[in-house]
Design an enzyme around this catalytic site. Structure first.
Site, PDB file in Angstrom:
ATOM      1  N   ARG A 219     -23.996   0.680   8.671  1.00  0.00           N
ATOM      2  CA  ARG A 219     -23.957   2.101   8.997  1.00  0.00           C
ATOM      3  C   ARG A 219     -25.355   2.677   8.974  1.00  0.00           C
ATOM      4  O   ARG A 219     -26.037   2.626   7.959  1.00  0.00           O
ATOM      5  CB  ARG A 219     -23.079   2.836   7.990  1.00  0.00           C
ATOM      6  CG  ARG A 219     -21.635   2.328   8.005  1.00  0.00           C
ATOM      7  CD  ARG A 219     -20.875   2.879   6.824  1.00  0.00           C
ATOM      8  NE  ARG A 219     -19.529   2.324   6.800  1.00  0.00           N
ATOM      9  CZ  ARG A 219     -18.746   2.336   5.728  1.00  0.00           C
ATOM     10  NH1 ARG A 219     -19.174   2.852   4.627  1.00  0.00           N
ATOM     11  NH2 ARG A 219     -17.547   1.817   5.788  1.00  0.00           N
TER      12      ARG A 219
ATOM     13  N   ASP B  69     -15.032  -4.706  11.884  1.00  0.00           N
ATOM     14  CA  ASP B  69     -15.452  -3.577  11.059  1.00  0.00           C
ATOM     15  C   ASP B  69     -15.756  -2.357  11.921  1.00  0.00           C
ATOM     16  O   ASP B  69     -15.983  -2.470  13.123  1.00  0.00           O
ATOM     17  CB  ASP B  69     -16.695  -3.937  10.247  1.00  0.00           C
ATOM     18  CG  ASP B  69     -17.889  -4.146  11.147  1.00  0.00           C
ATOM     19  OD1 ASP B  69     -17.744  -4.816  12.169  1.00  0.00           O
ATOM     20  OD2 ASP B  69     -18.974  -3.614  10.834  1.00  0.00           O
ATOM     21  N   GLU B  70     -15.790  -1.214  11.292  1.00  0.00           N
ATOM     22  CA  GLU B  70     -16.269   0.033  11.892  1.00  0.00           C
ATOM     23  C   GLU B  70     -15.698   0.294  13.280  1.00  0.00           C
ATOM     24  O   GLU B  70     -16.384   0.794  14.170  1.00  0.00           O
ATOM     25  CB  GLU B  70     -17.804   0.044  11.927  1.00  0.00           C
ATOM     26  CG  GLU B  70     -18.401   0.038  10.531  1.00  0.00           C
ATOM     27  CD  GLU B  70     -19.913  -0.055  10.511  1.00  0.00           C
ATOM     28  OE1 GLU B  70     -20.527   0.503   9.602  1.00  0.00           O
ATOM     29  OE2 GLU B  70     -20.492  -0.717  11.410  1.00  0.00           O
ATOM     30  N   ALA B  71     -14.418  -0.008  13.453  1.00  0.00           N
ATOM     31  CA  ALA B  71     -13.748   0.240  14.735  1.00  0.00           C
ATOM     32  C   ALA B  71     -13.217   1.670  14.748  1.00  0.00           C
ATOM     33  O   ALA B  71     -12.011   1.917  14.912  1.00  0.00           O
ATOM     34  CB  ALA B  71     -12.636  -0.778  14.948  1.00  0.00           C
TER      35      ALA B  71
END
Length: 531
Positions: free
Chosen positions: A3, A336-338
């Site tokens: 991130r 991840d981070e979808a």
């Protein structure tokens, strides 16, 4: 996973421009390395058992490397050892299958498992035995550390070349001891990847996780979807030419990793982190319109179109071709981070994709968000949470582990090598906080994630994300000295983990890195030898 907030990245890049490599720990070429043999208790990772003895073995110009009754693999390990020792010692060090004293490598030892070894040093001989060739190779890394640091130089050095006497018996705590290199945010050439492989091997790392696709770049040639690499791989963070690996390039990385007893774990991140693919093929987008290539660092904005059948044709082709190139058992599908994929679509996607991985003979690894779907039987979840991760998310991962999902631990505020050491670190980010050397070492994988059975932990991995890194020297500065600590958490018995003792062993590695030309951070937490 990674991130990034723009103002934080800008601050880091400004620091890079201001500081350059001036704070790096590599000594000038004239720095004098340590002369004497390393004590048996200075090895990193710490061995399972050490029994010192009186005396030492001394290499001379008459020393031979002996492999009586050897297989091809044993001879290859012996040749590798000779290649390490010859430039600095100037000795011929012939590899021979004749018996006698000298440096002896042999297979056939019992009870040491797939990667364990026994190293016995007397005044007459250095004997390295193992059950399998991987154990011999790991034992060679220990032998290197028992010789003076100058042995790592590639020009003749004065010596003497002595090895402290005693017996080291060693087996790893965990089967999975990994390091990840993000080649998507910035592309790293085959030569740069090989350099990193050699550095990983020194500390008995046995998995190289390659992050091959992301929003900023697609790095592996796929014959059935050629624009992925040709167009999707044509840029990187901040612009620039990007790059990709041909299939021959990738095979060479795999071959080289195998020669150092590392298994390559390829990752194609999906359904998010997919802008490079979406830009390459309009039909992968729900609206049929390709977005522009992306060179920034934001995350969570891209997603494959879950309802479209063509999405699964794409996934099947990519996994089929990548699996055929990859002899190792694992294939990482990200996950991840979808943030642009609804939970319902995410579950649907993962339920369709995991069987494709199994169809082509591979075991699924996914970032720990996979546990929010339904992990396949035998699947591995890579946990990258940290202190600020919610209790509910941690419990979700622990519950999956209780049901049989195995875990690779990569807590971001411990194991992410791209986190800054401190506010003045010239590279990296700090969204998970600053991670000084002590913090990166001072945790126990067996007890780290509350509620997860200790037996569910397959191992550890140290990821290195490349938003601010494009050169080997920059990557090394962030990896060293933290990488050896993660390697030790994966290899050494929990009983050996003690920061006050470890930092002394770690400090002794500094002259070795100087000799190898490794750029490193001279952390004030480590009592480095005076130069």
């Amino acid at each position: 996973m990674s991130r990034v907030r723009p103002h934080r990245l800008l601050c880091s890049l400004l620091l890079v421009a201001a500081a350059g490599l001036g704070t790096a720990g590599a000594a000038p070429a004239s720095a004098r390395p340590a002369d004497g043999p390393a004590p048996l208790d200075r090895i990193v990772p710490a061995p399972a058992s050490v029994r010192p003895a009186d005396g030492a073995y001394r290499l001379t110009d008459r020393t031979a490397i002996r492999v009586p009754g050897a297989t091809g693999e044993t001879k290859r390990v012996a040749g590798y050892l000779a290649d390490v020792l010859r430039p600095s010692t100037g000795y011929p060090l012939p590899v021979t299958d004749r018996g006698g004293d000298g440096i002896v490598l042999r297979l056939g030892a019992k009870g040491l498992g797939a990667e364990g070894y026994r190293l016995t040093v007397t005044r007459r001989a250095v004997t390295l035995s193992a059950t399998r060739a991987a154990g011999l190779f790991h034992g060679v890394q220990t032998l290197r550390q028992l010789l003076p640091a100058a042995v790592e130089r590639r020009t003749p050095q004065p010596g003497p070349w002595t090895v402290a006497a005693g017996t080291v018996t060693d087996t790893p705590r965990y089967a999975y001891r990994g390091a990840m290199l993000d080649v998507s945010r910035h592309f790293f050439s085959v030569a740069k990847v090989k350099r990193y492989i050699d550095q990983l091997a020194l500390y008995k790392i046995n998995k190289l996780h390659l992050h091959l696709s992301d929003d900023q770049g697609w790095r592996i040639a796929i014959d059935s979807w050629p624009r992925l690499a040709a167009y999707g791989g044509s840029t990187q963070v901040g612009g620039g030419p990007g790059g990709h690996y041909t299939k021959a390039d990738y095979r060479e990385i795999v071959r080289y990793a195998q020669s150092r007893y590392l298994t390559v774990v390829p990752e194609i991140d999906m359904p998010g982190h997919t802008n490079a693919a979406l830009a390459s093929y309009p039909e992968l987008n729900c609206d049929g319109t390709a977005p522009p290539l992306y060179t920034g660092t934001e995350v969570g904005f891209s997603s494959l179109c879950v309802p479209k059948p063509v999405t699964y044709d794409f996934v099947n082709d990519v996994i089929r071709e990548l699996a055929a190139l990859t002899p190792g058992p694992y294939l990482h599908i990200g996950g991840d981070e979808a943030h642009s994929t609804s939970h319902e679509d995410y579950v649907t996607f993962m339920n369709k994709v995991q069987p494709v991985v199994a169809e082509y003979g591979k075991t699924v690894i996914g970032w720990h968000q996979l546990t929010g779907a339904t992990p396949a039987k035998g699947a591995v979840a890579q946990y990258w949470g940290y202190d600020a991760t919610s209790a509910a998310e941690k419990a979700q991962v622990a519950d999956a582990a209780k049901k049989g999902t195995r875990l690779v631990l990569s807590p971001a505020d411990r194991a992410y090598l791209d986190m800054q050491y401190a506010k003045d670190t010239p590279y990296g980010l700090h969204w998970a906080g600053y991670v000084p050397v002590e913090r990166s070492y001072d945790w126990d994988p067996g007890t780290y994630l509350a509620g997860a059975p200790a037996g569910s932990v397959l191992g550890v991995e140290a990821p290195l994300w490349s938003e601010t890194l494009s050169e080997s020297a920059q990557a090394e500065y962030m990896a060293f000295p933290r990488l050896p600590g993660i390697a030790e958490l994966g290899w050494s018995p929990a009983s050996t983990h003690d920061w006050d003792r470890y930092k002394v062993r770690l400090a002794s590695q500094g002259p070795r890195w100087d000799a190898m030309g490794i750029t490193y951070y001279r952390s004030p937490q480590v009592p480095w030898p005076a130069k």
